[in-house]
Design an enzyme around this catalytic site. Structure first.
Site, PDB file in Angstrom:
ATOM      1  CG  HIS A  52      -2.086  -0.987   1.020  1.00  0.00           C
ATOM      2  ND1 HIS A  52      -3.338  -0.623   0.568  1.00  0.00           N
ATOM      3  CD2 HIS A  52      -2.139  -2.325   1.196  1.00  0.00           C
ATOM      4  CE1 HIS A  52      -4.113  -1.683   0.494  1.00  0.00           C
ATOM      5  NE2 HIS A  52      -3.402  -2.737   0.866  1.00  0.00           N
ATOM      6  CE1 TYR A 318       0.291  -4.203   7.680  1.00  0.00           C
ATOM      7  CE2 TYR A 318      -1.014  -2.829   9.144  1.00  0.00           C
ATOM      8  CZ  TYR A 318      -0.929  -3.653   8.048  1.00  0.00           C
ATOM      9  OH  TYR A 318      -2.064  -3.922   7.315  1.00  0.00           O
TER      10      TYR A 318
END
Length: 342
Positions: A52, A318
């Site tokens: 992303h 992440y």
């Protein structure tokens, strides 16, 4: 302005992710394997998220109607407003790839004030997630690598992957039956993973949540615009606020709680618990949501994770991605808000 005032404070909280990522990488190297996989498929992409990668920052507020208080003691669900900082994105690790309508659309949100009942969530516009395990995601990532000269993944690699992961083949069949809407503004975004709402008596209720748009349409991307989806969103926000109803869906016995590739039946009870209003949009830059880690396990008291293996994997990766990109040189975002006209 309610969202803008809180952005800087979120960044200080994220410094803790660096230490966490250090411990994580030092264990078994799994996180490094994932980061190396993203680099293999997408190239270095220095300074950007490893998935992303392409996105735009938004700000606004969430107004709770109090309907979730019977199920969760989280402060964010008390009646009233809290600031929200967010980021719209497209799946994929190429931060300058042309927008494609079929790419999964992401929305990361950070609710409330850092260090005080903070809640972060990362959602997609898909009805189910393509994978139900970290290994499945990794295998799909490698199978998606574009073959030079063709612009497409290797068909043999794709076939072999789907044969080894029938759960993904089944999920993709469901996803194909739900084509994407015109843009970000008219998309429904879903948690896909299951969480628990926990009340004052410690009763845990399994839920999934979704953001359902109040606006039924979005402007169409302009032909030939490589940032068409983002530019259309920017123009829509420049014309006024965008709103989504936050709904929670409650599981019944037998519903899958640890497999995001399987949706729940449509007749499950849903409750409207508040309204998300987005009022501002900005180019990713130092001091805004560019540097926020939308860790799905950053949860306030009153929300707990399920045992879905994707949740801990997402949180760890992440954090590792955050640590890596914060130490890399930065390049301008492909999406420049000030360059978008009406």
């Amino acid at each position: 302005m309610i969202g803008l005032g809180a952005v800087g404070a979120f960044l200080a909280v994220d410094l803790g992710a660096v230490a966490y990522a250090n411990r994580w990488i030092g264990s078994d190297g799994t996180r490094k394997v994932f980061l190396d996989g993203f680099r293999t498929v997408n190239g270095p992409q220095l300074g950007f998220r490893k998935n992303h990668a392409k996105g735009v920052v938004v700000t606004g507020y969430f107004e709770s109607n109090g309907n979730a208080q019977d199920l969760s003691r989280a402060a964010v669900f008390r009646p009233g407003q809290v600031p929200v900082v967010g980021r719209f994105s497209l799946s994929g690790g190429d931060a300058h790839a042309p927008d494609t309508p079929g790419a999964a659309r992401g929305l990361g949100l950070a609710f409330g004030f850092p260090g005080r009942a903070q809640w972060r969530t990362a959602m997609l516009n898909l009805p189910v997630f393509p994978d139900n395990s970290p290994r499945g995601f990794y295998d799909r990532l490698l199978a998606s690598k574009i073959v030079p000269g063709t612009g497409q993944p290797d068909p043999a690699a794709t076939k072999a992957f789907l044969a080894a992961h029938p759960e993904t083949a089944a999920a993709m069949a469901i996803i194909k039956k739900h084509p994407p809407t015109t843009g970000f503004g008219d998309s429904t975004f879903r948690s896909l993973n299951t969480f628990y709402f926990v009340d004052h008596a410690d009763v845990r209720t399994p839920v999934r949540w979704s953001l359902v748009p109040q606006q039924n349409t979005a402007p169409s991307p302009k032909p030939g615009d490589t940032n068409g989806l983002f530019d259309a969103l920017i123009r829509q926000l420049q014309g006024g606020p965008l709103r989504w109803h936050l709904l929670i869906t409650i599981a019944e016995p037998g519903d899958p709680l640890t497999d995001a590739t399987v949706g729940w039946p449509a007749d499950r009870r849903s409750i409207d618990i508040g309204l998300l209003t987005l009022t501002g949009v900005a180019t990713e830059a130092p001091g805004n949501a560019r540097d926020i880690n939308f860790d799905p396990l950053t949860l306030p008291d009153g929300i707990e994770p399920s045992d879905d293996p994707l949740l801990s994997a997402r949180s760890d990766i992440y954090a590792a991605s955050y640590r890596q990109r914060t130490g890399e040189p930065k390049s301008p975002s492909a999406v420049q808000v000030t360059e978008v006209g009406a």
